[in-house]
Design an enzyme around this catalytic site. Structure first.
Site, PDB file in Angstrom:
ATOM      1  N   TRP A  41       0.842  -1.199   0.000  1.00  0.00           N
ATOM      2  CA  TRP A  41       0.000   0.000   0.000  1.00  0.00           C
ATOM      3  C   TRP A  41       0.878   1.250   0.000  1.00  0.00           C
ATOM      4  CZ3 TRP A  41      -3.648  -1.919   4.550  1.00  0.00           C
ATOM      5  CH2 TRP A  41      -4.458  -2.956   4.057  1.00  0.00           C
ATOM      6  N   ASP A  67      -5.687   3.550  -8.877  1.00  0.00           N
ATOM      7  CA  ASP A  67      -5.007   2.967 -10.030  1.00  0.00           C
ATOM      8  C   ASP A  67      -4.232   4.014 -10.831  1.00  0.00           C
ATOM      9  OD1 ASP A  67      -4.962   0.204 -11.318  1.00  0.00           O
ATOM     10  OD2 ASP A  67      -5.263   1.537 -13.036  1.00  0.00           O
ATOM     11  N   ASP A  83       4.797  -6.584  -8.965  1.00  0.00           N
ATOM     12  CA  ASP A  83       3.432  -6.863  -8.525  1.00  0.00           C
ATOM     13  C   ASP A  83       2.422  -6.517  -9.620  1.00  0.00           C
ATOM     14  OD1 ASP A  83       1.815  -7.473  -6.038  1.00  0.00           O
ATOM     15  OD2 ASP A  83       0.998  -5.471  -6.455  1.00  0.00           O
ATOM     16  N   HIS A 142      -2.297  -5.837 -14.515  1.00  0.00           N
ATOM     17  CA  HIS A 142      -3.141  -4.660 -14.311  1.00  0.00           C
ATOM     18  C   HIS A 142      -2.564  -3.396 -14.936  1.00  0.00           C
ATOM     19  CE1 HIS A 142      -5.898  -6.855 -11.744  1.00  0.00           C
ATOM     20  NE2 HIS A 142      -4.845  -7.406 -11.165  1.00  0.00           N
ATOM     21  N   GLU A 146       4.291 -10.888 -11.443  1.00  0.00           N
ATOM     22  CA  GLU A 146       3.113 -11.616 -10.957  1.00  0.00           C
ATOM     23  C   GLU A 146       1.946 -11.396 -11.911  1.00  0.00           C
ATOM     24  OE1 GLU A 146      -0.313 -11.540  -7.540  1.00  0.00           O
ATOM     25  OE2 GLU A 146       0.506  -9.759  -8.486  1.00  0.00           O
ATOM     26  N   ASP A 176      -0.257 -14.955  -0.969  1.00  0.00           N
ATOM     27  CA  ASP A 176      -1.631 -14.700  -1.409  1.00  0.00           C
ATOM     28  C   ASP A 176      -2.496 -15.955  -1.425  1.00  0.00           C
ATOM     29  OD1 ASP A 176      -1.182 -11.987  -1.856  1.00  0.00           O
ATOM     30  OD2 ASP A 176      -0.600 -12.297  -3.952  1.00  0.00           O
TER      31      ASP A 176
END
Ligand code: ABC
Ligand code: CA
Length: 488
Positions: free
Chosen positions: A82, A179, A210, A214, A234, A302
Site C-alpha cells: 500500500w 489505479d 506486482d 493490471h 506476478e 496470497d
C-alpha cells in the site's frame, strides 16, 4: 547488476520482511490483527545464515517503500503493498543504513537480493473510502490527475474486459487501491526513473513486479530495461496463453498456471497428474523463454499454504520436490520448511520467530529442502551448467498416480498415491533405456533418501514408490565431482 542469465541457476527464498525475523524482542505477533509485527531488514541479517544453510542463494523481500500509516478495515500495511511515497523507505523495516547492511550481508554470502515493487497503484494516507479518496495525501502523485477514474474491477472483467483489468481499481471501498494512470507519459517517466534509481542506490539484483496484468503490456519493456536487472512478474491467472503474453515484455513470470495444476495434482490422492503434464508442456512451448526465467512455487503470501488442505506428508514432499526440479527457478515461501499450514490471507503470513529457526534432523522438511537445493546445484556443476538450459521432458508411466521428469543429469519421479497407500504392491516408476537418460550400467542415487540404485545394461531404471515419497536421482559420479556439498 544481475540479468536473467545470471539468475537462472538461482534458488530463491521468499520472505515477508515484517514476519521473517526481528532484531529486537517485542510482543507476540497476533496474525488476525493484520498489523506490523516488527520484523525488519536487520532481523533478516540475523537469520541470513539460516536461509543460506538450507541451500538458497537468493532472497526475495517485501516492498521497501513507505506505505500508508493508518490502520484500515484490513489492518496495517505490514505487507508493503500500500505505497504512499516511493521516494521514502518504509521506516518500520529500518533505515537506509539498515537496508545497505542487509544488501552487503547478502552479497558477502554470494547471494542475490530481489525486491518486490508495485507500479499499478498507490493508497491514500488519510480518508480512503470509495467516495472520498484524498488524493492530496498520496505523496508521490498528490492529485486525481495522476490516476485512472475510480471504478472497481469486477470479477467478470478478468475474463471479459482487459481494459477494465488494466484501468480499473483493485481493492474495495474499505481500502481502495488508486489505479495509477500508466498511460500518462509523466507518470511513466517518474516510475522508470524511480526503478533505475532504487536498484542502483541499494545494489538490488532483481525485482519481483506486482500486479503485472493490471498495467498495459507495452508499459513493461521500458520499465524492465530501466531497472537494469532481472524482472519476474506476478500475473495471477491460470490460463497459459494469457500468462504467456507477459513473458514477451519482462524476463519471466511467477508461474501461476503450473502452480494451480501442481497444487491440484499433489493436493489429494485423486489429483489429476495429466493436467500438470499438459500445463507444463504448454508453458514450455508458449512462454518466450520456456520456463527458464520463470518462477516455480507451491506457496506464497496470497494463497493458502499447501498443508492447509492436506496433512499427508508424502503429498507435501512431492509438491515441494516438484517446485525444485523443473525448468523454472525454485521459489520457497518462508515457513514451508517448518511445515506452516496457515490458510488464506492473513493466516498464511505467520511470524517465523516462534519456531526458533531450527535446521536439524527434527525438521524433516528442512532436510528435504536442503537436499533439493544441493541436488540442483550439483546437477548444474556436473553438467557444466547445461542443466539450466535443458528443457525437461516427461517420461510416460503405465501405472496411474505416477509421473517421471527427465532433466539431465537429473531424473525426478513423483506420485500422489500418498503416505497411506494400502495396495498390495507399491507402484513402480519405469524408465526405459529409450529415454536415453543414463548410458549403460550406472550407479544412481536418490538424493532424498541416499538410496543407491543400478541401471540395467542399457541404462533403464525401475524404482518402487516408497511410502508415497518422491525420488530425485543423480548419477553417483555427479556427487563425487561436486565439492562443498554434504549430500549423501
Ligand atoms: C486485503 C485483505 C484481504 C481482502 C482484500 C480485499 O484486501 O488483506 O483479506 O480480501 C495486498 C495485500 C493484501 C490486501 C491487498 C488489497 O493488497 O497483500 O493483504 O488484501 O488491499 C498482488 C500481491 C498481493 C497484494 C497486491 C496488491 C497484489 O501479491 O499480496 O495484496 O498490491 C488480484 C491481483 C493480484 C494480487 C491479488 C491479491 O489480487 O490480480 O495481482 N496480488 C482472480 C483474479 C486475480 C486476482 C484474484 C484474487 O482473483 O483473476 O487477478 O488477483 O482477487 C484462478 C483464476 C484466477 C483467479 C483465481 C482466484 O483463480 O485463473 O484468475 O484470480 O483459477
Ligand atoms: Ca492499472
Amino acid at each position: 547488476a544481475a540479468d536473467a542469465d545470471a539468475w537462472r541457476s538461482r534458488r530463491i527464498y521468499q520472505l515477508l520482511t515484517d514476519r521473517f525475523g526481528r532484531s529486537v524482542t517485542t510482543s507476540a505477533c497476533d496474525i488476525s490483527a493484520r498489523a506490523y509485527c516488527t520484523g525488519s531488514w536487520l532481523g533478516i541479517v540475523d537469520h541470513l545464515d539460516y536461509v543460506r544453510d538450507m541451500g538458497f542463494d537468493a532472497i526475495w523481500i517485501s516492498p521497501i517503500v513507505s506505505n500508508i500509516e493508518s490502520t484500515t478495515a484490513y489492518g496495517q500495511a505490514f505487507h508493503g503493498y500500500w505505497a504512499n511515497d516511493i521516494n521514502q523507505l518504509n521506516q518500520h523495516f529500518g533505515s537506509a543504513d539498515d537496508l545497505n547492511r542487509l544488501v552487503k550481508e547478502v552479497h558477502d554470502r554470494k547471494m542475490y537480493i530481489m525486491v518486490d515493487v508495485v507500479v499499478n497503484h498507490f493508497v491514500a494516507n488519510s480518508t480512503n473510502t470509495s467516495t472520498t479518496v484524498d488524493f492530496s495525501s498520496i505523496t508521490t502523485f498528490p492529485s486525481a490527475n495522476f490516476f485512472h477514474a475510480e471504478h472497481f474491477i469486477q470479477s467478470t472483467d478478468y475474463t471479459q474486459n482487459q481494459t477494465a483489468v488494466e484501468q480499473g481499481w483493485l481493492g474495495d471501498d474499505k481500502v481502495a487501491l488508486a489505479d495509477l494512470d500508466t498511460e500518462n507519459p509523466d507518470v511513466v517517466n517518474t516510475m522508470n526513473a524511480w526503478i533505475g534509481n532504487i536498484t542502483k542506490t541499494y545494489s538490488i539484483d532483481g525485482v519481483r513486479i506486482d500486479t503485472v496484468k493490471h498495467v498495459r503490456k507495452d508499459f513493461w519493456p521500458a520499465f524492465a530495461k530501466a531497472s537494469g536487472v532481472y524482472t519476474i512478474g506476478e500475473v495471477l491467472d491460470n490460463r497459459v496463453d494469457y500468462v504467456a503474453d507477459y513473458t514477451k515484455v519482462i524476463d519471466g513470470v511467477l508461474d501461476y498456471p503450473t502452480y494451480f495444476a501442481a497444487t491440484q495434482a499433489f493436493g489429494s490422492t485423486t489429483g489429476n497428474l495429466s493436467v500438470l503434464v499438459d500445463t507444463v508442456t504448454q508453458s514450455q512451448n508458449s512462454y518466450q523463454h520456456g520456463l527458464f526465467y520463470s518462477g516455480s512455487f507451491i506457496e506464497n503470501h496470497d494463497q493458502p499454504r499447501f498443508p492447509n488442505s492436506t496433512n499427508n506428508t508424502a503429498l507435501i514432499r512431492n509438491a515441494i520436490a516438484w517446485s525444485f526440479t523443473n525448468d523454472a527457478l525454485p521459489i520457497l515461501y518462508y515457513g514451508q520448511e517448518q511445515g506452516f499450514s496457515g490458510g488464506n490471507d492473513p493466516w498464511n503470513r505467520e511470524p517465523l520467530w516462534p519456531t526458533g529457526y531450527p535446521l536439524g534432523e527434527e525438521r524433516p522438511l528442512v532436510t528435504h529442502i536442503r537436499s533439493l537445493n544441493q541436488a540442483r546445484k550439483i546437477a548444474g556443476i556436473f553438467s557444466n551448467s547445461s542443466f539450466y538450459s535443458t528443457a525437461s521432458t516427461f517420461i510416460p508411466q503405465s501405472s496411474s498416480g505416477l509421473i517421471a521428469l527427465s532433466k539431465p543429469p537429473m531424473l525426478s519421479v513423483f506420485t500422489n498415491i500418498g503416505s497411506n497407500f494400502t495396495g498390495k504392491v507399491p507402484p513402480k516408476w519405469t524408465i526405459p533405456s529409450s529415454a536415453k537418460l543414463f548410458k549403460g550400467k550406472k550407479q544412481v542415487v536418490d538424493v532424498l533418501t541416499c538410496a543407491y540404485f543400478k541401471t540395467d545394461g542399457s541404462g533403464g531404471l525401475i524404482a518402487y514408490a516408497d511410502n508415497g515419497f518422491p525420488r530425485v536421482f543423480l548419477p553417483a559420479e555427479a556427487l563425487d565431482v561436486a565439492e562443498n556439498t554434504d549430500l549423501c
